[in-house]
Design a protein around this motif. Structure first.
Motif: not given
Length: 317
Positions: A224-227, A147-149, A307-311, A244-246
């Motif tokens: 690699a595909g995670a949220r 699964p991803t995300g 928040r950083v990811v959204r920015a 670079r995954v949160a």
């Protein structure tokens, strides 16, 4: 042949990526051989630049058949055993930290408090090889069926003191699920039981337990595909940095100044309660510095990295 020794684990290889790539750049026409455990092969492929993996379990003799060793590089430790192991290959030159006991007098001095990434870059710099400590990104594996995300919780560690209490992982999983996260639990086959108990306590389905069901390559693909990734100070945290995954990394007893994510990468937060004296700890279970971290603190860190990811996405758009 350029022979580099790093016969350790996932996090050790991930933190050695800048040094390995620096060797590749310094010796572009030479065969670069990495002595490391065979089970790390999927990750070695994602590092790139290595021509051949020489399976090495710990510090056993190296069967380096295939050519003379022009340069041997000790990315494993400060010796003397690792120095002597490489010296036995009769290299034209040995790049290593100074260790008079092993008969190696050149090289820089060892610094116990140095960050693991910076340590190996400094070693190479002392021998005139430039290494970029920020060069930590890993190649993305081929898409698989995982699964991803998802939000990955990795509760295990080979070191018991580095494991955050299971009950807190369960409480964290419940809260994250309520917030809309699709939580999965990872680990090796020996950690299936603890992952299963956390899932049950958190009200997750058995399908959320992936512990024991992913080899290293599939685990890298999942991360690699995670949220989001939440773990202790272990290899999975370094995979999150490499992709670079949160991530939120829970530290204790070793401080993040030695193994933590780079501070300039704001998608990764290290939580640590500080050194402290921690009187009365009997050495069993989670280290007090780790046990001092609350679920609310971890959730606040999750809010911050998201928040950083959204920015970042807003800027990219």
């Amino acid at each position: 042949m350029i022979l580099a020794l790093r016969a350790l684990g996932v996090g050790d290889l991930a933190t050695g990526v800048p040094a390995v790539r620096a060797l590749r750049a310094a010796y572009p026409e030479r065969e670069l051989v990495l002595a490391a455990p065979a089970w790390l092969a999927p990750l070695v492929a994602l590092v790139g630049g290595v021509d051949r993996l020489l399976p090495s379990d710990g510090l056993g003799p190296l069967d380096h058949a295939g050519g003379a060793v022009e340069v041997a590089v000790n990315l494993h430790g400060r010796g003397p055993d690792s120095h002597r192991l490489l010296a036995a290959t009769r290299p034209g030159r040995l790049l290593a930290f100074a260790n008079p006991e092993a008969g190696h007098h050149e090289g820089p001095p060892w610094d116990d408090d140095e960050h693991e990434v910076a340590r190996w870059c400094r070693l190479l710099a002392a021998y005139g090889i430039a290494a970029d400590p920020t060069d930590l990104d890993l190649r993305r594996p081929e898409p698989g069926e995982l699964p991803t995300g998802v939000t990955v919780l990795h509760p295990g560690s080979k070191v018991a003191a580095k494991r955050w209490p299971a009950g807190r992982y369960a409480a964290l999983a419940r809260e994250l699920t309520a917030r809309g996260h699709r939580v999965v639990l990872t680990g090796d086959a020996g950690e299936w039981s603890i992952a299963g108990s956390i899932a049950a306590e958190a009200g997750l389905s058995p399908g959320a337990v992936l512990a024991g069901g992913t080899d290293l390559g599939r685990l890298a693909g999942l991360v690699a595909g995670a949220r989001l990734v939440i773990s202790g100070d272990t290899g999975v945290a370094h995979l999150a940095t490499g992709y670079r995954v949160a991530s939120v990394v829970l530290f204790g007893p070793v401080p993040p100044s030695r193994w933590g994510p780079p501070p300039e990468r704001r998608r990764h937060l290290a939580l640590w309660a500080g050194p402290g004296a921690w009187p009365g700890w009997d050495g069993v279970g989670s280290h007090p510095a780790l046990a001092a971290l609350s679920v609310d603190e971890v959730l606040a860190a999750v809010d911050e990295v998201e928040r950083v990811v959204r920015a970042d996405r807003a800027v990219a758009a």
